[in-house]
Scaffold this motif. Structure first.
Motif, mmCIF file in Angstrom:
data_model
loop_
_atom_site.group_PDB
_atom_site.id
_atom_site.type_symbol
_atom_site.label_atom_id
_atom_site.label_comp_id
_atom_site.label_asym_id
_atom_site.label_seq_id
_atom_site.Cartn_x
_atom_site.Cartn_y
_atom_site.Cartn_z
ATOM 1 N N PRO A 68 0.817 -1.221 0.000
ATOM 2 C CA PRO A 68 0.000 0.000 0.000
ATOM 3 C C PRO A 68 0.847 1.265 0.000
ATOM 4 C CG PRO A 68 0.165 -0.862 2.226
ATOM 5 C CD PRO A 68 0.878 -1.853 1.333
ATOM 6 N N GLN A 69 0.159 2.390 -0.176
ATOM 7 C CA GLN A 69 0.817 3.699 -0.097
ATOM 8 C C GLN A 69 1.365 3.900 1.311
ATOM 9 O OE1 GLN A 69 -1.938 6.959 -0.537
ATOM 10 N NE2 GLN A 69 -0.610 8.278 0.666
ATOM 11 N N ARG A 70 2.491 4.580 1.417
ATOM 12 C CA ARG A 70 3.097 4.866 2.712
ATOM 13 C C ARG A 70 2.769 6.289 3.150
ATOM 14 N NH1 ARG A 70 9.281 2.540 2.161
ATOM 15 N NH2 ARG A 70 8.749 0.360 1.766
ATOM 16 N N HIS A 71 3.019 6.537 4.422
ATOM 17 C CA HIS A 71 2.943 7.903 4.926
ATOM 18 C C HIS A 71 4.266 8.604 4.616
ATOM 19 C CE1 HIS A 71 -0.862 7.195 6.844
ATOM 20 N NE2 HIS A 71 -0.388 6.153 7.504
ATOM 21 N N LYS A 72 4.250 9.911 4.721
ATOM 22 C CA LYS A 72 5.401 10.712 4.315
ATOM 23 C C LYS A 72 6.704 10.312 4.996
ATOM 24 C CE LYS A 72 6.943 15.492 3.850
ATOM 25 N NZ LYS A 72 6.573 16.910 3.889
ATOM 26 N N THR A 73 6.651 9.977 6.266
ATOM 27 C CA THR A 73 7.875 9.696 7.021
ATOM 28 C C THR A 73 8.280 8.219 7.021
ATOM 29 O OG1 THR A 73 6.580 9.497 9.059
ATOM 30 C CG2 THR A 73 7.501 11.661 8.548
ATOM 31 N N GLU A 74 7.536 7.367 6.340
ATOM 32 C CA GLU A 74 7.856 5.936 6.283
ATOM 33 C C GLU A 74 8.897 5.690 5.196
ATOM 34 O OE1 GLU A 74 4.281 3.156 7.354
ATOM 35 O OE2 GLU A 74 3.499 4.748 6.086
ATOM 36 N N LEU A 75 10.148 5.826 5.551
ATOM 37 C CA LEU A 75 11.228 5.691 4.573
ATOM 38 C C LEU A 75 11.754 4.268 4.463
ATOM 39 C CD1 LEU A 75 13.302 8.894 5.457
ATOM 40 C CD2 LEU A 75 11.264 8.681 4.026
ATOM 41 N N ARG A 150 1.060 12.369 -6.109
ATOM 42 C CA ARG A 150 1.986 12.257 -4.980
ATOM 43 C C ARG A 150 1.735 10.955 -4.218
ATOM 44 N NH1 ARG A 150 0.452 15.671 -0.077
ATOM 45 N NH2 ARG A 150 -1.031 13.932 -0.065
ATOM 46 N N ASN A 151 0.467 10.613 -4.017
ATOM 47 C CA ASN A 151 0.147 9.371 -3.316
ATOM 48 C C ASN A 151 0.648 8.158 -4.088
ATOM 49 O OD1 ASN A 151 -1.069 10.879 -1.335
ATOM 50 N ND2 ASN A 151 -3.160 10.536 -2.062
ATOM 51 N N MET A 152 0.567 8.216 -5.408
ATOM 52 C CA MET A 152 1.136 7.132 -6.218
ATOM 53 C C MET A 152 2.646 7.076 -6.033
ATOM 54 S SD MET A 152 -1.002 7.407 -9.812
ATOM 55 C CE MET A 152 -0.082 6.055 -10.569
ATOM 56 N N ARG A 153 3.290 8.250 -5.990
ATOM 57 C CA ARG A 153 4.736 8.299 -5.789
ATOM 58 C C ARG A 153 5.128 7.710 -4.445
ATOM 59 N NH1 ARG A 153 8.878 8.627 -6.821
ATOM 60 N NH2 ARG A 153 9.862 10.619 -6.452
ATOM 61 N N TRP A 154 4.223 7.750 -3.486
ATOM 62 C CA TRP A 154 4.501 7.218 -2.161
ATOM 63 C C TRP A 154 4.131 5.734 -2.046
ATOM 64 C CZ3 TRP A 154 2.696 11.627 1.686
ATOM 65 C CH2 TRP A 154 3.548 12.720 1.527
ATOM 66 N N THR A 155 3.900 5.089 -3.172
ATOM 67 C CA THR A 155 3.616 3.656 -3.215
ATOM 68 C C THR A 155 4.852 2.951 -3.757
ATOM 69 O OG1 THR A 155 1.287 4.147 -3.663
ATOM 70 C CG2 THR A 155 2.040 1.897 -4.106
ATOM 71 N N PRO A 156 5.384 1.943 -3.061
ATOM 72 C CA PRO A 156 6.659 1.336 -3.457
ATOM 73 C C PRO A 156 6.774 0.938 -4.923
ATOM 74 C CG PRO A 156 6.048 0.560 -1.286
ATOM 75 C CD PRO A 156 4.894 1.401 -1.772
ATOM 76 N N ALA A 157 5.691 0.465 -5.519
ATOM 77 C CA ALA A 157 5.764 0.031 -6.915
ATOM 78 C C ALA A 157 6.123 1.165 -7.862
ATOM 79 C CB ALA A 157 4.430 -0.598 -7.334
ATOM 80 N N TYR A 158 5.936 2.429 -7.425
ATOM 81 C CA TYR A 158 6.178 3.585 -8.296
ATOM 82 C C TYR A 158 7.396 4.400 -7.861
ATOM 83 C CZ TYR A 158 1.469 2.748 -10.093
ATOM 84 O OH TYR A 158 0.348 2.189 -10.664
ATOM 85 N N PHE A 159 8.171 3.901 -6.927
ATOM 86 C CA PHE A 159 9.280 4.685 -6.380
ATOM 87 C C PHE A 159 10.259 5.165 -7.458
ATOM 88 C CE2 PHE A 159 9.523 3.276 -1.619
ATOM 89 C CZ PHE A 159 8.365 3.983 -1.377
ATOM 90 N N TYR A 160 10.498 4.379 -8.491
ATOM 91 C CA TYR A 160 11.507 4.721 -9.492
ATOM 92 C C TYR A 160 10.883 5.012 -10.861
ATOM 93 C CZ TYR A 160 15.130 3.499 -6.156
ATOM 94 O OH TYR A 160 15.955 3.473 -5.060
#
Length: 259
Positions: A68-75, A150-160
């Motif tokens: 799932p999508q992460r929160h902003k600080t979940e690195l 932005r929420n998509m960007r915060w989903t691991p599958a879309y990180f790169y």
């Protein structure tokens, strides 16, 4: 002659046996490789190894895509760490396989880790599609469209995903222009791009910071102009007044949450 079944007659149901657990594509590829090891045909084994690597990629990719999508600080965990974790689970299943098989599986894991942490090639048509789809989903609302990407960007599958990062940057630049004006947004974007060129952009979300590119710069300034051109001359004159710009610059703190 067969007599009719009485409604009162006891009905006997036989329990249907559970089907065996179906093998995954990776298990099937590994089984074939192990079977072909006996014959030792190099061409066959090479093809088998490619099938194992493709199945490893698919299995780990599916695991990451389901996150799932992460929160902003979940690195954490990073994509590197995720691939290692899912790879270890694969290796544990094949712990009793021949060493040469495990070597092929590990090479597939290593290859996929490199691929999964490499930024996708830039494609203008994909950037435009991301922007169009977000705007359509959100009824043309700039802020919501940015937050959507932005929420998509915060989903691991879309990180790169380079194209998603550029699309989100475009909408962020439009939103800054909508909040303030084109001069304020230009100052913000210029500062942000200078930081990115120097590798000084902070990580403002769970995903990695995208690399600077000329296409990104083009789209960010395009975002400013596209939003500014939605205003009529009177609205532009008011928003662009020196007093308004000075107040906006004092308030504005451009933080590209999509990185």
């Amino acid at each position: 002659m067969v007599s009719a079944i009485s409604a009162n007659a006891p009905m006997i149901f036989h329990q249907r046996p559970e089907p065996p657990d179906s093998e995954s594509p990776l298990d099937i590829a590994v089984d074939k490789y192990n079977s072909d090891l006996k014959a030792g045909d190099p061409c066959v084994l090479w093809n088998d190894a490619q099938a194992i690597r493709a199945a490893v990629k698919q299995e780990i990719g599916d695991d990451i895509a389901s996150l799932p999508q992460r929160h902003k600080t979940e690195l954490q965990p990073t994509i590197d760490q995720l691939v290692d974790t899912y790879g270890q689970s694969i290796m544990s299943v094949h712990d009793m396989d021949p060493a040469v098989t495990k070597e092929v599986i590990q090479s597939g894991i290593d290859d996929y880790k490199k691929q999964a942490t490499t930024w996708t090639p830039e494609d203008r048509s994909k950037v435009d599609a991301y922007i169009k789809d977000a705007m359509t989903r959100n009824g043309g609302d700039i802020e919501k469209s940015f937050e959507d990407l932005r929420n998509m960007r915060w989903t691991p599958a879309y990180f790169y995903d380079s194209n998603l990062a550029i699309a989100a940057d475009y909408l962020r630049a439009r939103w800054e222009t909508q909040k303030y004006n084109n001069i304020t947004a230009q100052v913000e974007v210029s500062t942000y791009l200078d930081q990115k060129k120097q590798g000084q952009t902070p990580q403002n979300g769970p995903g990695p910071v995208s690399q600077y590119s000329k296409l990104q710069e083009e789209y960010m300034y395009k975002g400013i102009n596209d939003q500014w051109n939605t205003l009529n001359w009177f609205e532009q004159m008011f928003a662009d007044s020196p007093d308004q710009t000075e107040a906006d610059l004092a308030m504005a703190a451009f933080e590209n949450d999509a990185s």
